[in-house]
Design a protein around this motif. Sequence first.
Motif, PDB file in Angstrom:
ATOM      1  N   PRO A 147      57.702  34.872  42.917  1.00 27.69           N
ATOM      2  CA  PRO A 147      58.294  33.565  42.561  1.00 27.69           C
ATOM      3  C   PRO A 147      57.310  32.418  42.564  1.00 27.69           C
ATOM      4  O   PRO A 147      57.563  31.382  41.931  1.00 27.69           O
ATOM      5  CB  PRO A 147      59.378  33.372  43.638  1.00 27.69           C
ATOM      6  N   SER A 148      56.161  32.546  43.224  1.00 25.83           N
ATOM      7  CA  SER A 148      55.208  31.437  43.293  1.00 25.83           C
ATOM      8  C   SER A 148      54.608  31.108  41.935  1.00 25.83           C
ATOM      9  O   SER A 148      54.078  30.007  41.735  1.00 25.83           O
ATOM     10  CB  SER A 148      54.093  31.764  44.294  1.00 25.83           C
ATOM     11  N   LEU A 149      54.653  32.063  40.980  1.00 27.02           N
ATOM     12  CA  LEU A 149      54.106  31.811  39.649  1.00 27.02           C
ATOM     13  C   LEU A 149      55.130  31.207  38.704  1.00 27.02           C
ATOM     14  O   LEU A 149      54.786  30.825  37.581  1.00 27.02           O
ATOM     15  CB  LEU A 149      53.572  33.114  39.044  1.00 27.02           C
ATOM     16  N   LEU A 150      56.389  31.147  39.132  1.00 30.23           N
ATOM     17  CA  LEU A 150      57.446  30.648  38.254  1.00 30.23           C
ATOM     18  C   LEU A 150      57.542  29.130  38.340  1.00 30.23           C
ATOM     19  O   LEU A 150      57.138  28.513  39.340  1.00 30.23           O
ATOM     20  CB  LEU A 150      58.795  31.250  38.637  1.00 30.23           C
ATOM     21  N   LEU A 151      58.094  28.545  37.271  1.00 32.77           N
ATOM     22  CA  LEU A 151      58.458  27.138  37.342  1.00 32.77           C
ATOM     23  C   LEU A 151      59.485  26.957  38.447  1.00 32.77           C
ATOM     24  O   LEU A 151      60.323  27.839  38.675  1.00 32.77           O
ATOM     25  CB  LEU A 151      59.040  26.656  36.008  1.00 32.77           C
ATOM     26  N   ALA A 152      59.438  25.825  39.122  1.00 29.14           N
ATOM     27  CA  ALA A 152      60.296  25.607  40.287  1.00 29.14           C
ATOM     28  C   ALA A 152      61.769  25.795  39.942  1.00 29.14           C
ATOM     29  O   ALA A 152      62.530  26.391  40.720  1.00 29.14           O
ATOM     30  CB  ALA A 152      60.051  24.207  40.857  1.00 29.14           C
ATOM     31  N   LEU A 158      65.176  34.071  39.615  1.00 32.80           N
ATOM     32  CA  LEU A 158      64.515  35.329  39.934  1.00 32.80           C
ATOM     33  C   LEU A 158      64.950  35.844  41.306  1.00 32.80           C
ATOM     34  O   LEU A 158      65.217  37.039  41.478  1.00 32.80           O
ATOM     35  CB  LEU A 158      63.001  35.145  39.899  1.00 32.80           C
ATOM     36  N   THR A 159      65.045  34.958  42.266  1.00 31.44           N
ATOM     37  CA  THR A 159      65.478  35.369  43.606  1.00 31.44           C
ATOM     38  C   THR A 159      66.875  35.972  43.564  1.00 31.44           C
ATOM     39  O   THR A 159      67.147  36.997  44.207  1.00 31.44           O
ATOM     40  CB  THR A 159      65.457  34.156  44.552  1.00 31.44           C
ATOM     41  N   SER A 160      67.754  35.369  42.792  1.00 36.92           N
ATOM     42  CA  SER A 160      69.117  35.888  42.685  1.00 36.92           C
ATOM     43  C   SER A 160      69.138  37.260  42.016  1.00 36.92           C
ATOM     44  O   SER A 160      69.856  38.172  42.453  1.00 36.92           O
ATOM     45  CB  SER A 160      69.972  34.895  41.893  1.00 36.92           C
ATOM     46  N   MET A 161      68.341  37.430  40.940  1.00 30.74           N
ATOM     47  CA  MET A 161      68.316  38.722  40.245  1.00 30.74           C
ATOM     48  C   MET A 161      67.788  39.823  41.170  1.00 30.74           C
ATOM     49  O   MET A 161      68.348  40.931  41.214  1.00 30.74           O
ATOM     50  CB  MET A 161      67.448  38.626  38.983  1.00 30.74           C
ATOM     51  N   VAL A 162      66.706  39.538  41.904  1.00 30.17           N
ATOM     52  CA  VAL A 162      66.128  40.549  42.789  1.00 30.17           C
ATOM     53  C   VAL A 162      67.086  40.887  43.922  1.00 30.17           C
ATOM     54  O   VAL A 162      67.266  42.060  44.288  1.00 30.17           O
ATOM     55  CB  VAL A 162      64.783  40.050  43.340  1.00 30.17           C
ATOM     56  N   ARG A 177      60.284  31.489  33.315  1.00 32.81           N
ATOM     57  CA  ARG A 177      59.002  30.991  32.807  1.00 32.81           C
ATOM     58  C   ARG A 177      57.962  31.026  33.916  1.00 32.81           C
ATOM     59  O   ARG A 177      58.271  30.703  35.066  1.00 32.81           O
ATOM     60  CB  ARG A 177      59.176  29.567  32.278  1.00 32.81           C
ATOM     61  N   ILE A 178      56.745  31.430  33.527  1.00 36.24           N
ATOM     62  CA  ILE A 178      55.646  31.496  34.492  1.00 36.24           C
ATOM     63  C   ILE A 178      54.539  30.554  34.070  1.00 36.24           C
ATOM     64  O   ILE A 178      54.391  30.237  32.872  1.00 36.24           O
ATOM     65  CB  ILE A 178      55.095  32.929  34.631  1.00 36.24           C
ATOM     66  N   LEU A 179      53.775  30.104  35.049  1.00 36.09           N
ATOM     67  CA  LEU A 179      52.598  29.275  34.795  1.00 36.09           C
ATOM     68  C   LEU A 179      51.351  30.148  34.876  1.00 36.09           C
ATOM     69  O   LEU A 179      51.177  30.916  35.816  1.00 36.09           O
ATOM     70  CB  LEU A 179      52.514  28.148  35.818  1.00 36.09           C
ATOM     71  N   LEU A 180      50.492  30.053  33.876  1.00 37.27           N
ATOM     72  CA  LEU A 180      49.273  30.844  33.817  1.00 37.27           C
ATOM     73  C   LEU A 180      48.132  30.125  34.534  1.00 37.27           C
ATOM     74  O   LEU A 180      48.166  28.900  34.710  1.00 37.27           O
ATOM     75  CB  LEU A 180      48.897  31.108  32.359  1.00 37.27           C
ATOM     76  N   PRO A 181      47.115  30.856  34.927  1.00 39.59           N
ATOM     77  CA  PRO A 181      45.961  30.212  35.594  1.00 39.59           C
ATOM     78  C   PRO A 181      45.303  29.133  34.746  1.00 39.59           C
ATOM     79  O   PRO A 181      44.744  28.174  35.282  1.00 39.59           O
ATOM     80  CB  PRO A 181      45.012  31.384  35.847  1.00 39.59           C
ATOM     81  N   ASP A 182      45.350  29.268  33.408  1.00 39.13           N
ATOM     82  CA  ASP A 182      44.723  28.266  32.550  1.00 39.13           C
ATOM     83  C   ASP A 182      45.624  27.064  32.271  1.00 39.13           C
ATOM     84  O   ASP A 182      45.289  26.203  31.456  1.00 39.13           O
ATOM     85  CB  ASP A 182      44.284  28.897  31.228  1.00 39.13           C
ATOM     86  N   GLY A 183      46.789  27.024  32.922  1.00 38.07           N
ATOM     87  CA  GLY A 183      47.695  25.903  32.738  1.00 38.07           C
ATOM     88  C   GLY A 183      48.762  26.134  31.687  1.00 38.07           C
ATOM     89  O   GLY A 183      49.655  25.298  31.524  1.00 38.07           O
ATOM     90  N   GLY A 184      48.676  27.247  30.955  1.00 32.92           N
ATOM     91  CA  GLY A 184      49.687  27.550  29.960  1.00 32.92           C
ATOM     92  C   GLY A 184      50.981  28.038  30.586  1.00 32.92           C
ATOM     93  O   GLY A 184      51.093  28.207  31.807  1.00 32.92           O
ATOM     94  N   MET A 185      51.947  28.269  29.730  1.00 35.31           N
ATOM     95  CA  MET A 185      53.252  28.724  30.204  1.00 35.31           C
ATOM     96  C   MET A 185      53.756  29.832  29.291  1.00 35.31           C
ATOM     97  O   MET A 185      53.529  29.799  28.076  1.00 35.31           O
ATOM     98  CB  MET A 185      54.252  27.566  30.221  1.00 35.31           C
TER      99      MET A 185
END
Length: 479
Positions: A147-152, A158-162, A177-185
């Motif tokens: 979850p740390s990579l997801l948008l807040a 995700l927590t609910s699905m898991v 949606r996830i945030l990439l290391p280069d700032g993309g999504m």
Amino acid sequence: MPSHLSADRSAPQPPERDAVDALINRALLLRGDVDAVRRDTSVIDDDDPRLRWRRALCELAVHQLDDLGEHLGQLRDGVPTPRTADAEPSEDPRRATAVTPPVGSLLSRVGSAEWNLLTDEVDWSGELYQIFGRDPGKGALSLDELPSLLLAEDQPLLTSMVTDCLVDGRPIDGEFRILLPDGGMRTLHMMGEPVLDADGCTASMWAVLRDVSRLRRGQHILGRTQEALRRREQRAQAEHRMAVEFQEAVLPPRHGSVPASGRGTGGLDIAAHYLPSGARDLIGGDWYDALVLPDGRTMLTVGDLTGHGIQATSSMAMMLGALRGMAVAGVDPGALMGHLNQLIECSAQPALGSAVCCRFDPATGTLAWAQAGHPAPLLFRNGVGRPLPAPDGVLLGAASGVTYEQDHAALVPGDLLLLYTEGLTRHSNRGAGPELLLGLAPRLGQARTAQDCVRIVVEELGSAERLDDACVLAARVEA
């Protein structure tokens, strides 16, 4: 990666290769057809929301058909193995992949993972590292770290699905949606289910994650163009209603006798009719009017301004108001045309227009008239029709300082004067000009009232597909 199937499940048999090949061929043919439509829409005007919506829809369809074709290809070829049986084992098994799929291909946008609850082991496919933009050397993420990579705002989903999967044994099916290391999504679609042990308890959770960012972008573009198209259509409908209401408020009634006249008024029996164009959403600047003046004479006029919608109807209202005021003030038709030309020149909304203005004196039977680039009135007498010889006059708004000539004609009881705008005789499937109306002379000669004459014209020409709106005004000289 360990199989996500529990020991008591039998693996499904692969489909027949020929059947899958046939599906791939059909998908390729359809993709080619859609791509041809997409190329046709690539040269359209970007200012038109309807055409932008069509292009966005074609783009989305092509993307989906590309994915479908690659899905079927993977189904035909089978899941690629991480390494061959005789290959040397990799130093790090997480780095071992068969062939690195090209970036942007379907295989690079679909990855799999399994989280073992008993051993805390995590297994990610090589594609999943690409999707998350993560260095395989850093290892896969646990369910607690993911979850740390997801948008807040997407983390609770995700927590609910898991939780539903691990606690209640429900399948996983959702997007986040996830945030990439280069700032993309990126937007990922996650599907999976729990893996049960022999006792029916959840031993692990497997999932397939697909990068659907491109698909969602296409859908977003499509949604925006649809919304723009919806707003444009609503605005067009509102403007159309306003234009119709404006026109109806300014013009005399479209059907029936002109209210200021009628039998026994000003020595004329008058009727008029307005005919909309084939495209009913195009309200033009055509007008007609008949007005008994204070001195007993009668003013007759028809005209047509360029344009459609609110601008055309507002300009028409301005012109008709000015024309009525000058006619009541006693301005002659020729001078009146000159003043209308000056009015258009001074207007904040320049336009071109044509008009004809007639003034009939019942005491002398004299018709004084002038025209500005408009068809001449048609005079019908004893079953024969002819256009009146036209005095000089150019289109309103075409030139400055123009002088409009004025001519006179002597009318006798029983004469019929027909004024019309060009849209009446200009059709998509018939010739243009007064000949269509002059051909009605025998029938018009037998008509008893001006309303009957208008009815004959409308019956003959009103049902034909017309390129523009039109109007016709009939005036019969009474005995």
